[in-house]
Design a protein around this motif. Structure first.
Motif, PDB file in Angstrom:
ATOM      1  N   GLU B 281      19.060  27.877 -30.269  1.00 49.11           N
ATOM      2  CA  GLU B 281      20.290  27.396 -30.906  1.00 49.11           C
ATOM      3  C   GLU B 281      21.338  28.513 -30.986  1.00 49.11           C
ATOM      4  OE1 GLU B 281      19.605  24.730 -34.091  1.00 49.11           O
ATOM      5  OE2 GLU B 281      21.539  25.114 -35.028  1.00 49.11           O
ATOM      6  N   GLY B 283      21.515  31.074 -29.027  1.00 49.05           N
ATOM      7  CA  GLY B 283      21.968  31.300 -27.653  1.00 49.05           C
ATOM      8  C   GLY B 283      23.033  30.295 -27.262  1.00 49.05           C
ATOM      9  N   VAL B 284      22.814  29.044 -27.623  1.00 44.43           N
ATOM     10  CA  VAL B 284      23.786  28.003 -27.294  1.00 44.43           C
ATOM     11  C   VAL B 284      25.124  28.293 -27.990  1.00 44.43           C
ATOM     12  CG1 VAL B 284      24.341  25.555 -27.612  1.00 44.43           C
ATOM     13  CG2 VAL B 284      22.068  26.223 -26.844  1.00 44.43           C
ATOM     14  N   LEU B 285      25.040  28.714 -29.258  1.00 35.17           N
ATOM     15  CA  LEU B 285      26.276  29.002 -29.994  1.00 35.17           C
ATOM     16  C   LEU B 285      27.071  30.114 -29.306  1.00 35.17           C
ATOM     17  CD1 LEU B 285      25.063  28.859 -33.722  1.00 35.17           C
ATOM     18  CD2 LEU B 285      26.039  27.056 -32.318  1.00 35.17           C
ATOM     19  N   THR B 286      26.361  31.168 -28.873  1.00 34.13           N
ATOM     20  CA  THR B 286      27.039  32.262 -28.165  1.00 34.13           C
ATOM     21  C   THR B 286      27.660  31.755 -26.880  1.00 34.13           C
ATOM     22  OG1 THR B 286      25.379  33.769 -29.049  1.00 34.13           O
ATOM     23  CG2 THR B 286      26.708  34.582 -27.221  1.00 34.13           C
ATOM     24  N   LEU B 287      26.893  30.936 -26.190  1.00 26.52           N
ATOM     25  CA  LEU B 287      27.349  30.426 -24.904  1.00 26.52           C
ATOM     26  C   LEU B 287      28.615  29.581 -25.039  1.00 26.52           C
ATOM     27  CD1 LEU B 287      26.439  30.102 -21.869  1.00 26.52           C
ATOM     28  CD2 LEU B 287      25.550  27.892 -22.576  1.00 26.52           C
TER      29      LEU B 287
END
Lengths: 226, 390
Positions: B281, B283-287
């Motif tokens: 999650e 990682g997704v936010l950073t992405l």
């Protein structure tokens, strides 16, 4: 055609114990809006690393990245993040969606730092899901989607902030022919809609598509002639 | 503001997506907060009761001392005290402790004169009436309950090798339990008989002053004239109560510190050891373009919600435990163990200072302990993400 996304002498090195590995070595390229460019190369050739640097989530050891005419390498972290989320959408294979969130919540996630979804954002998100044939699953948890549906949902999420460039890492990996075809149709349509699209892949189904403007070959971190 | 609300909404959703972890942390905080708040609120309630008790005490109490030990007071001393400037009235008292073998506990025996003015107030606390003549007694509720005594019953109390029979004329209600749980109120002749006091000698003297603000001065003058006497002011007794209760509360609180430390370590471990879902999650936010500050703020909202919910539940549980159930176990620890224990209902006593203390000892350390792991978690390994390893 002027370049929207530009790499100038990009190099990324990282330490592996005592040795220094070069993941990407002096790569220069330019992609204009309306282009669908494929970045081909075997696993470990540096495609994902190059994509990360172009998307502003990895810092190059040397070289520069220009997005919409502005160099992002010299920017402070906060400004770089703001610039890339305004101009670039990224779809990574390993980070498709948050499984426990619904499809619509996933698509709206990039808007949270902007204060959440307003009415027009919600309409746009739903229009994107309709365009990607996912509108009937907007309330479904992402974990219930098939591989192709997850890729399409991730593309919808990457597009919800209206970026002009889209970077995708292996968007058709593990997809059957039908799902891969749907995804590729969407990418071709995005290029026709004046987006700059760069797809890192080694899937021949992409490399042989007539809508692909150019195929760049990456081997051991360097761009080479096919 | 809109952004803050959006991040707050995301934080609530994130907690809901991992209910097991959230519930475990809330329960942990509620437990630590509840224990700490129970000690503080029970201490405050007991201190208030003790304060009320001290308020009802004489302004000065004089005890004779002999060889560093309490001794009885003679008529000559009474005469001196009664005539001392500033003294409005004196009340010589006979009281002491009587061991009751059948209970295995000491009974506090107090004498009271049938015409004593304070009997009017005492009467309001009694089921039945106060003793009026020799052979009668009013007793505390705990003592009465221990022996199954009711008004009209009789009891034989030991006097040396014999027993002295008393009729129970009254039993103190639970509201007087702190003062009277182990008390037997009897007439002066009975008290002398039970405690072995000679006629004309008293345990101590309660002194009422013409001007209570001059207690210091009068006490010093009495001490100067009676170098072997101990003069105790009412405020000294109140302070002794407060110190005793405070020391016990502090001791119990100190015993809880390791528990608090363990909880913080556990919370640190739980928050820094991210599960696969959480890593993905983040990682997704950073992405998708979340700034490090956005991720941190959302994380702080999550931890804040957990901490405040846990603290609120802990405070509520402490309130129910202390004022609803009478704080079993903890009550004994703060008031002291006794065979004849007071059984009064504690009046709810909370103040802002207690709540601030709880927040300072639990919520703030928890939030601070969660900051570093939250920062580490937010600073995701982008290289790993790109390789699909998040």
């Amino acid at each position: 055609m002027s370049a929207f996304l530009e790499a100038i002498g990009l190099t990324r090195r990282h330490r592996d114990g005592d040795a220094v590995q070069v993941a990407v070595d002096d790569v220069s390229l330019a992609i204009a809006r309306g282009e669908l460019v494929a970045l081909a190369g075997p696993s470990g050739s540096g495609k994902s690393t190059l994509l990360g640097m172009l998307g502003g989530i990895l810092t190059p050891s040397e070289g520069d990245v220009r997005i919409a005419g502005e160099s992002i390498v010299a920017m402070r972290e906060h400004h770089r993040t703001a610039h890339r989320r305004a101009h670039v959408g990224i779809v990574l294979q390993g980070l498709a969606l948050v499984p426990a969130m619904s499809v619509l919540e996933n698509v709206l996630l990039p808007l949270v730092p902007f204060g959440g979804a307003r009415r027009d954002d919600l309409e746009r998100a739903r229009a994107l899901l309709r365009r990607l044939s996912l509108h009937e699953k907007e309330r479904a948890p992402a974990r219930q989607l098939s591989g192709g549906e997850r890729q399409r949902a991730a593309i919808a999420r990457a597009l919800v902030t209206r970026p002009s460039a889209l970077l995708l890492d292996e968007p058709t990996a593990h997809l059957d022919a039908e799902s891969a075809s749907v995804v590729l149709d969407v990418l071709a349509e995005l290029a026709r809609d004046d987006h700059a699209v760069l797809v890192a892949t080694h899937d021949p189904r992409i490399l042989t598509r007539p809508e692909v403007s150019r195929v760049l070959h990456l081997e051991r971190g360097r761009l080479v002639e096919p | 503001m809109r952004k803050t609300l959006a991040l707050f909404e995301y934080a609530i959703g994130a907690l809901a997506r991992r209910p097991g972890k959230a519930v475990a942390l809330v329960a942990g905080i509620a437990l630590v907060t509840g224990l700490l708040a129970s000690i503080l609120s029970l201490h405050a309630a007991l201190e208030r009761e003790a304060g009320a008790l001290a308020d009802a005490m004489p302004e000065l109490t004089v005890q004779a001392m002999q060889g560093g030990r309490p001794a009885t007071i003679d008529a000559e001393t009474l005469e001196f005290l009664a005539g001392h400037p500033g003294v409005r009235s004196i009340r010589p008292r006979v009281w002491g402790y009587l061991f009751v073998p059948s209970l295995g506990a000491n009974l506090s025996v107090f004498s009271v004169a049938p015409d004593a003015p304070e009997l009017a107030e005492v009467a309001t606390l009694l089921e039945g009436r106060a003793p009026r003549s020799k052979g009668e007694a009013a007793v505390g509720d705990t003592f009465a309950r221990s022996l199954g005594l009711r008004p009209g019953d009789s009891i034989a109390l030991p006097t040396g090798s014999k027993f002295h029979l008393l009729e129970i004329t009254g039993v103190f209600g639970a509201e007087a339990s702190l003062q009277a749980a182990d008390v037997a109120l009897v007439t002066e002749p009975d008290a002398r008989l039970l405690l072995g006091y000679d006629d004309g000698r008293f345990t101590d003297v309660a002194i009422s002053l013409a001007s209570p603000t001059e207690a210091d001065v009068v006490a010093a003058q009495i001490a100067e004239h009676l170098p072997h006497a101990r003069v105790v002011r009412r405020d000294q007794i109140a302070r002794a109560y407060a110190l005793t209760l405070g020391a016990r509360a502090g001791l119990v609180g100190a015993m809880l510190l390791p528990l608090l430390g363990c909880f913080l370590l556990l919370a640190w471990d739980r928050m820094s050891g991210l599960g696969e879902d959480e890593k993905r999650e983040l990682g997704v936010l950073t992405l998708v373009g979340w700034d490090l500050r956005d991720v941190l703020l959302a994380g702080l909202f999550q931890n804040g919600l957990v901490a405040l919910t846990g603290a609120a539940l802990g405070l509520l549980a402490a309130h129910v435990y202390v004022f609803g159930f009478g704080a079993p176990l903890l009550f004994d620890a703060l008031l002291g163990w006794s065979r004849l224990h007071p059984t009064f209902e504690l009046a709810p006593a909370w103040d802002a200072g207690q709540i601030v203390t709880v927040v300072a000892f639990v919520v703030v350390p928890f939030s601070l302990a969660s900051l570093a792991p939250a920062f580490r978690a937010a600073d995701v390994d982008v290289d790993a993400l790109l390789r699909g390893g998040a």
